[in-house]
Design a protein around this motif. Structure first.
Motif, PDB file in Angstrom:
ATOM      1  N   ALA A   1     -55.866 117.392  42.860  1.00  0.00           N
ATOM      2  CA  ALA A   1     -56.440 116.340  43.694  1.00  0.00           C
ATOM      3  C   ALA A   1     -55.385 115.294  44.040  1.00  0.00           C
ATOM      4  N   LEU A   2     -54.600 114.883  43.058  1.00  0.00           N
ATOM      5  CA  LEU A   2     -53.591 113.856  43.291  1.00  0.00           C
ATOM      6  C   LEU A   2     -52.490 114.358  44.220  1.00  0.00           C
TER       7      LEU A   2
ATOM      8  N   GLY B   1     -66.114 115.629  39.237  1.00  0.00           N
ATOM      9  CA  GLY B   1     -66.093 115.814  37.792  1.00  0.00           C
ATOM     10  C   GLY B   1     -67.243 115.054  37.175  1.00  0.00           C
ATOM     11  N   ARG B   2     -67.469 115.272  35.885  1.00  0.00           N
ATOM     12  CA  ARG B   2     -68.621 114.635  35.236  1.00  0.00           C
ATOM     13  C   ARG B   2     -68.321 113.226  34.727  1.00  0.00           C
ATOM     14  N   ARG B   3     -67.042 112.882  34.527  1.00  0.00           N
ATOM     15  CA  ARG B   3     -66.699 111.600  33.919  1.00  0.00           C
ATOM     16  C   ARG B   3     -66.244 110.609  34.987  1.00  0.00           C
ATOM     17  N   ALA B   4     -67.170 109.742  35.383  1.00  0.00           N
ATOM     18  CA  ALA B   4     -66.919 108.828  36.493  1.00  0.00           C
ATOM     19  C   ALA B   4     -65.716 107.932  36.246  1.00  0.00           C
ATOM     20  N   GLU B   5     -65.543 107.487  35.007  1.00  0.00           N
ATOM     21  CA  GLU B   5     -64.449 106.562  34.734  1.00  0.00           C
ATOM     22  C   GLU B   5     -63.089 107.211  34.951  1.00  0.00           C
ATOM     23  N   ARG B   6     -62.996 108.498  34.687  1.00  0.00           N
ATOM     24  CA  ARG B   6     -61.727 109.199  34.910  1.00  0.00           C
ATOM     25  C   ARG B   6     -61.453 109.375  36.407  1.00  0.00           C
ATOM     26  N   LEU B   7     -62.502 109.635  37.162  1.00  0.00           N
ATOM     27  CA  LEU B   7     -62.329 109.763  38.605  1.00  0.00           C
ATOM     28  C   LEU B   7     -61.932 108.423  39.216  1.00  0.00           C
ATOM     29  N   ASP B   8     -62.532 107.350  38.719  1.00  0.00           N
ATOM     30  CA  ASP B   8     -62.160 106.014  39.198  1.00  0.00           C
ATOM     31  C   ASP B   8     -60.692 105.725  38.884  1.00  0.00           C
TER      32      ASP B   8
ATOM     33  N   ALA C   1     -57.703 104.992  41.498  1.00  0.00           N
ATOM     34  CA  ALA C   1     -56.874 103.795  41.347  1.00  0.00           C
ATOM     35  C   ALA C   1     -55.394 104.167  41.334  1.00  0.00           C
ATOM     36  N   GLN C   2     -55.047 105.263  40.661  1.00  0.00           N
ATOM     37  CA  GLN C   2     -53.648 105.692  40.643  1.00  0.00           C
ATOM     38  C   GLN C   2     -53.168 106.029  42.045  1.00  0.00           C
ATOM     39  N   ALA C   3     -54.011 106.713  42.810  1.00  0.00           N
ATOM     40  CA  ALA C   3     -53.632 107.061  44.179  1.00  0.00           C
ATOM     41  C   ALA C   3     -53.390 105.801  45.014  1.00  0.00           C
ATOM     42  N   ARG C   4     -54.233 104.792  44.823  1.00  0.00           N
ATOM     43  CA  ARG C   4     -54.043 103.539  45.562  1.00  0.00           C
ATOM     44  C   ARG C   4     -52.765 102.828  45.127  1.00  0.00           C
ATOM     45  N   GLU C   5     -52.514 102.830  43.823  1.00  0.00           N
ATOM     46  CA  GLU C   5     -51.306 102.177  43.308  1.00  0.00           C
ATOM     47  C   GLU C   5     -50.033 102.838  43.842  1.00  0.00           C
ATOM     48  N   GLU C   6     -50.096 104.151  43.988  1.00  0.00           N
ATOM     49  CA  GLU C   6     -48.948 104.876  44.527  1.00  0.00           C
ATOM     50  C   GLU C   6     -48.840 104.740  46.041  1.00  0.00           C
ATOM     51  N   ALA C   7     -49.882 104.167  46.654  1.00  0.00           N
ATOM     52  CA  ALA C   7     -49.928 104.026  48.116  1.00  0.00           C
ATOM     53  C   ALA C   7     -49.728 105.376  48.800  1.00  0.00           C
TER      54      ALA C   7
ATOM     55  N   PRO D   1     -50.385 108.603  51.158  1.00  0.00           N
ATOM     56  CA  PRO D   1     -50.857 108.628  52.542  1.00  0.00           C
ATOM     57  C   PRO D   1     -52.289 109.134  52.688  1.00  0.00           C
ATOM     58  N   GLY D   2     -52.795 109.838  51.682  1.00  0.00           N
ATOM     59  CA  GLY D   2     -54.168 110.317  51.710  1.00  0.00           C
ATOM     60  C   GLY D   2     -55.085 109.401  50.933  1.00  0.00           C
ATOM     61  N   GLU D   3     -56.170 109.977  50.420  1.00  0.00           N
ATOM     62  CA  GLU D   3     -57.186 109.173  49.737  1.00  0.00           C
ATOM     63  C   GLU D   3     -57.896 110.029  48.696  1.00  0.00           C
ATOM     64  N   VAL D   4     -58.204 109.443  47.553  1.00  0.00           N
ATOM     65  CA  VAL D   4     -59.041 110.084  46.540  1.00  0.00           C
ATOM     66  C   VAL D   4     -60.394 109.380  46.536  1.00  0.00           C
ATOM     67  N   VAL D   5     -61.452 110.151  46.778  1.00  0.00           N
ATOM     68  CA  VAL D   5     -62.814 109.624  46.799  1.00  0.00           C
ATOM     69  C   VAL D   5     -63.543 110.149  45.562  1.00  0.00           C
ATOM     70  N   PRO D   6     -63.862 109.306  44.579  1.00  0.00           N
ATOM     71  CA  PRO D   6     -64.555 109.792  43.381  1.00  0.00           C
ATOM     72  C   PRO D   6     -65.939 110.335  43.726  1.00  0.00           C
ATOM     73  N   ALA D   7     -66.276 111.480  43.139  1.00  0.00           N
ATOM     74  CA  ALA D   7     -67.583 112.113  43.356  1.00  0.00           C
ATOM     75  C   ALA D   7     -68.090 112.623  42.008  1.00  0.00           C
ATOM     76  N   PRO D   8     -68.612 111.730  41.160  1.00  0.00           N
ATOM     77  CA  PRO D   8     -69.043 112.150  39.826  1.00  0.00           C
ATOM     78  C   PRO D   8     -70.312 112.987  39.867  1.00  0.00           C
ATOM     79  N   LEU D   9     -70.215 114.207  39.376  1.00  0.00           N
ATOM     80  CA  LEU D   9     -71.380 115.088  39.274  1.00  0.00           C
ATOM     81  C   LEU D   9     -71.013 116.321  38.460  1.00  0.00           C
ATOM     82  N   ASP D  10     -72.057 117.027  38.032  1.00  0.00           N
ATOM     83  CA  ASP D  10     -71.914 118.315  37.350  1.00  0.00           C
ATOM     84  C   ASP D  10     -72.089 119.405  38.400  1.00  0.00           C
ATOM     85  N   VAL D  11     -71.122 120.310  38.511  1.00  0.00           N
ATOM     86  CA  VAL D  11     -71.162 121.320  39.573  1.00  0.00           C
ATOM     87  C   VAL D  11     -72.327 122.296  39.421  1.00  0.00           C
TER      88      VAL D  11
END
Length: 262
Positions: A27-28, A41-48, A52-58, A60-70
């Motif tokens: 994903a990153l 993924g199931r753990r929302a805090e890890r997705l957040d 946040a890491q993607a934003r800190e690295e600036a 060019p894309g985007e990570v959108v958290p989607a917490p759920l069980d597949v």
């Protein structure tokens, strides 16, 4: 640089298993290459934290958290609606899965076997069924399923995981045949020994010393980033190029049964 196709800009993907290991690394890396990535993924805090890491690295894309069980079909349907509202995706990357236990068949835990089947096969099935209509409509859709070398070679103490990954392997092969007429490309990546944060630890019931022993003496086992690089390369090739099956192992693992330990 933003990666585009004739039909969509920027490229967008759903990546499952994004809380840890190969899924997180994939994903990153996609976001670093300009993709919009719905990180599942199931753990929302890890997705957040990943977003946040993607934003800190600036990136060019985007990570959108989607917490759920597949395996939660209602939650998956909700994600489809959200993704469609945003403009859809062209790529589905199914990495969620895992192993539990190393029992022989005669002593195998039914509970562990059922969990592995749900996580590896039914989860992949739910995601494919939910997103295939959109991938077909896109015109150049891609599905990448991460299985394992355990999907093609059985080993003692691996029967439950073998059975689950062989099931996922069979699903993937059939999907490739069924979706070719819709111009949906289906890729399978089959890693061997990968040293990640949680895979062996979860498989061995949280026993850190036992998990460490799996990789003891192995010079340079694969990392999550190694496998992520292969996954990203496969989905970024021109759409008419399909890497049907990619087996990836460390040099020290010449075969499932032959591992060099120094």
């Amino acid at each position: 640089m933003s990666h585009t196709t004739e039909n969509q800009s920027p490229r967008a993907a759903v990546v499952t298993g994004a809380t840890t290991g190969i899924g997180r690394a994939t994903a990153l890396e996609l976001a670093r290459r300009g993709w919009r990535v719905y990180a599942v993924g199931r753990r929302a805090e890890r997705l957040d934290a990943l977003a946040a890491q993607a934003r800190e690295e600036a990136v060019p894309g985007e990570v959108v958290p989607a917490p759920l069980d597949v395996t939660d079909e209602a939650a998956v349907a909700g994600l489809v609606a959200r993704v469609d509202t945003d403009g859809g995706i062209d790529t589905l990357v199914n990495i969620a899965g895992g192993a539990r236990g190393t029992d022989f068949v005669g002593a195998g835990s039914r509970e562990d076997w059922e969990w592995m089947y749900r996580a590896n096969v039914l989860g992949t099935l739910a995601m494919c069924q939910a997103f295939l209509p959109g991938l077909r409509a896109h015109g150049e859709g891609t599905v990448l399923n991460l299985t394992s070398t355990a999907a093609v070679t059985a080993y003692e103490g691996g029967a439950g995981y073998n059975a689950a990954k062989m099931g996922q392997h069979g699903l993937t092969a059939a999907l490739r045949l069924e979706e070719a007429e819709h111009n949906v490309r289906v890729i399978e990546v089959l890693p061997g020994m990968v040293h990640t944060e949680e895979f062996s630890l979860m498989r061995l019931g949280g026993d850190q010393s036992a998990a460490d022993a799996v990789y003891a003496g192995v010079e340079k086992p694969l990392t999550a980033e190694d496998v992520a690089e292969v996954c990203v390369h496969a989905v970024e090739l021109p759409h008419h190029v399909n890497l049907d099956q990619i087996v990836i192992r460390p040099v020290a693992q010449a075969a499932q049964h032959k591992v060099i330990r120094r």
